[in-house]
Design a protein around this motif. Structure first.
Motif, short mmCIF file in Angstrom:
data_model
loop_
_atom_site.label_atom_id
_atom_site.label_comp_id
_atom_site.label_asym_id
_atom_site.label_seq_id
_atom_site.Cartn_x
_atom_site.Cartn_y
_atom_site.Cartn_z
N UNK A 89 -6.83 -31.08 21.25
CA UNK A 89 -6.53 -30.19 22.57
C UNK A 89 -7.92 -29.27 22.67
N UNK A 90 -8.55 -28.72 21.65
CA UNK A 90 -9.69 -27.95 21.57
C UNK A 90 -10.77 -28.45 22.41
N UNK A 91 -11.10 -29.89 22.25
CA UNK A 91 -11.91 -30.56 22.97
C UNK A 91 -11.66 -30.60 24.50
N UNK A 92 -10.16 -30.93 24.80
CA UNK A 92 -9.89 -30.70 26.16
C UNK A 92 -9.78 -29.52 26.91
N UNK A 93 -9.73 -28.43 26.00
CA UNK A 93 -9.85 -27.07 26.52
C UNK A 93 -11.25 -26.66 26.96
N UNK A 94 -12.01 -27.10 26.08
CA UNK A 94 -13.57 -26.90 26.34
C UNK A 94 -13.98 -27.43 27.62
N UNK A 95 -13.80 -28.88 27.98
CA UNK A 95 -14.38 -29.50 29.32
C UNK A 95 -13.40 -28.68 30.24
N UNK A 96 -12.05 -28.26 30.19
CA UNK A 96 -11.49 -27.59 31.36
C UNK A 96 -12.28 -26.12 31.58
N UNK A 97 -12.51 -25.19 30.49
CA UNK A 97 -12.98 -24.13 30.94
C UNK A 97 -14.47 -24.03 31.01
N UNK A 98 -15.05 -25.16 30.98
CA UNK A 98 -16.48 -25.28 31.42
C UNK A 98 -16.48 -25.50 32.78
N UNK A 99 -15.77 -26.24 33.42
CA UNK A 99 -15.64 -26.44 34.77
C UNK A 99 -15.04 -25.10 35.59
N UNK A 100 -14.06 -24.59 34.91
CA UNK A 100 -13.45 -23.20 35.44
C UNK A 100 -14.37 -22.18 35.34
N UNK A 101 -15.35 -21.80 34.29
CA UNK A 101 -16.04 -20.89 34.32
C UNK A 101 -17.56 -20.86 35.14
N UNK A 102 -17.70 -22.00 35.43
CA UNK A 102 -18.90 -22.52 36.57
C UNK A 102 -18.41 -22.41 38.00
N UNK A 103 -17.14 -22.66 37.94
CA UNK A 103 -16.81 -22.65 39.60
C UNK A 103 -15.83 -21.56 39.99
N UNK A 104 -15.13 -21.06 39.20
CA UNK A 104 -13.94 -19.72 39.51
C UNK A 104 -14.50 -18.64 40.00
N UNK A 105 -14.00 -17.90 40.85
CA UNK A 105 -14.48 -16.69 41.40
C UNK A 105 -14.27 -15.39 40.12
N UNK A 106 -13.26 -15.79 39.39
CA UNK A 106 -12.76 -14.90 38.57
C UNK A 106 -13.65 -14.96 37.04
#
Length: 404
Positions: A89-106
């Motif tokens: 699940x750690x790799x799963x989280x890294x992929x999700x947070x990579x997209x979120x950190x690059x595209x989320x306004x937060x």
């Protein structure tokens, strides 16, 4: 007394597998494409026997595609190379947070501002290769010092890695926004009309049979097919044969000259990259993530899909992923004593694993490696004439089986 050759005992699964392997590649595609098309229209057709009354069937199928991708990646690590990974699940989280950190306004690293370098319509698709690359690099960094461990020690280290990723996401509030999570994550802006101002992939597209879940399911199916082609080619190559040798007996493989550490690192990196791809798919689908979605329970569910489906069988683990996703959602509409039956999914999966380990420890669809299957054909081709019915006495020194 002398025993003659024993008849081969094959089950239905073995018969189907033998028939499939006997087909030429064009014929496999001829049979496979209609099956894929039938699966693709399931969330649109929604047959009553499969529909989930308690929740949207399109969303369930979208979740299934995501879990199938996870199961394929984890199967490379656990099923092919025999490395027990409890923190996938750690790799799963890294992929999700990579997209979120690059595209989320937060996010302070958001690159979708006016001076950013991502187009708003195609930002999610542009982030996919970045998420895969970063997750693969994470697997390489984690695997380099830890893959010299084996068995329980490796399992403990990977379990710790999954928890470290979740705790970092929860505590680095200046970057990940902590427990409040990251919202408004990018997704493909396609099909924008007056009725659907944000496009067909928006989480707000919930009406009709062609809602956002159906569209994300189709995207997930494309990714699953690509992953299957990649993993299938690796299985038939020198890399796949090395994984099988390591899984069966790592010491013997090393003695025979297989660079075990290198091929284990290959498996870890490839499995991590597929896990990152599934995380990116999840981030775009839900368009909001927080650390609670990446706990150790989810990691156990991923592993449960691989174990139930059959370790080493890439199509079997997809069936396992379907069972993990579909059955709890199907049971959501069933209530016993005022409690939804779907809420007991962890109890049922735990009992199912216990029963499975007792009666069928290899899983529902066990893997049959072609390398081992060819040994039977070679034996039948070169066996001595004395083994055939009606043959004369065996020559001196011939080996026979003696019955009691």
């Amino acid at each position: 007394m002398l025993k003659g050759p024993q008849p081969d005992k094959h089950g239905v699964g073995d018969a189907i597998r033998s028939w499939w392997n006997g087909l030429a590649r064009p014929m496999q595609w001829l049979f496979g494409v209609p099956v894929i098309a039938l699966i693709a229209i399931l969330p649109v057709w929604r047959p009553p026997i499969l529909d989930t009354p308690g929740t949207d069937f399109g969303g369930v199928m979208a979740q299934f595609a995501m879990y199938a991708l996870i199961a394929i990646g984890l199967n490379v690590v656990v099923g092919q190379a025999g490395l027990l990974d409890l923190g996938y699940v750690g790799f799963y989280a890294v992929g999700a947070y990579t997209v979120a950190l690059l595209t989320s306004p937060n996010s302070p690293w958001n690159k979708m501002t006016e001076s950013g370098f991502f187009s708003e319509d195609w930002a999610w698709l542009s982030c996919l290769p970045i998420a895969v690359a970063i997750t693969a690099f994470t697997g390489l960094i984690l695997g380099t010092p830890t893959l010299r461990l084996r068995g329980d020690y490796l399992a403990i280290v990977t379990l710790g890695f999954g928890e470290i990723v979740r705790l970092l996401a929860d505590n680095l509030t200046d970057v990940t926004n902590g427990g409040q999570g990251l919202s408004q994550i990018a997704y493909p802006h396609l099909g924008e009309t007056e009725d659907k101002p944000y496009g067909v992939f928006s989480a707000g597209n919930t009406g009709g049979n062609l809602n956002s879940g159906v569209w994300w399911f189709w995207v997930g199916m494309v990714m699953v097919i690509i992953a299957l082609l990649l993993v299938g080619n690796l299985e038939r190559s020198r890399v796949g044969r090395a994984w099988v040798a390591i899984r069966e007996d790592e010491d013997a493989a090393e003695i025979m000259g297989v660079p075990t550490f290198k091929f284990k690192l290959w498996a870890f990196t490839i499995g991590a990259s597929i896990g990152g791809l599934s995380g990116a798919l999840y981030a775009g689908q839900v368009q909001f993530i927080n650390p609670t979605g990446f706990n150790v329970i989810n990691s156990m569910l991923f592993l449960c899909a691989v174990v139930i489906g059959g370790q080493g069988n890439k199509l079997g683990v997809i069936v396992g992923a379907f069972i993990i996703v579909y059955l709890p959602n199907r049971a959501m509409s069933i209530e016993i004593g005022g409690q939804s039956l779907g809420d007991y999914k962890y109890l049922f999966f735990g009992l199912a694993l216990v029963v499975l380990m007792i009666f069928r420890p290899q899983g529902l669809f066990p893997a049959r490696q072609k390398l081992l299957a060819y040994g039977r054909q070679i034996y039948q081709a070169v066996r001595r004439p004395s083994d055939a019915p009606g043959a004369g006495p065996a020559p001196s020194g011939a080996r026979t089986e003696v019955g009691g």
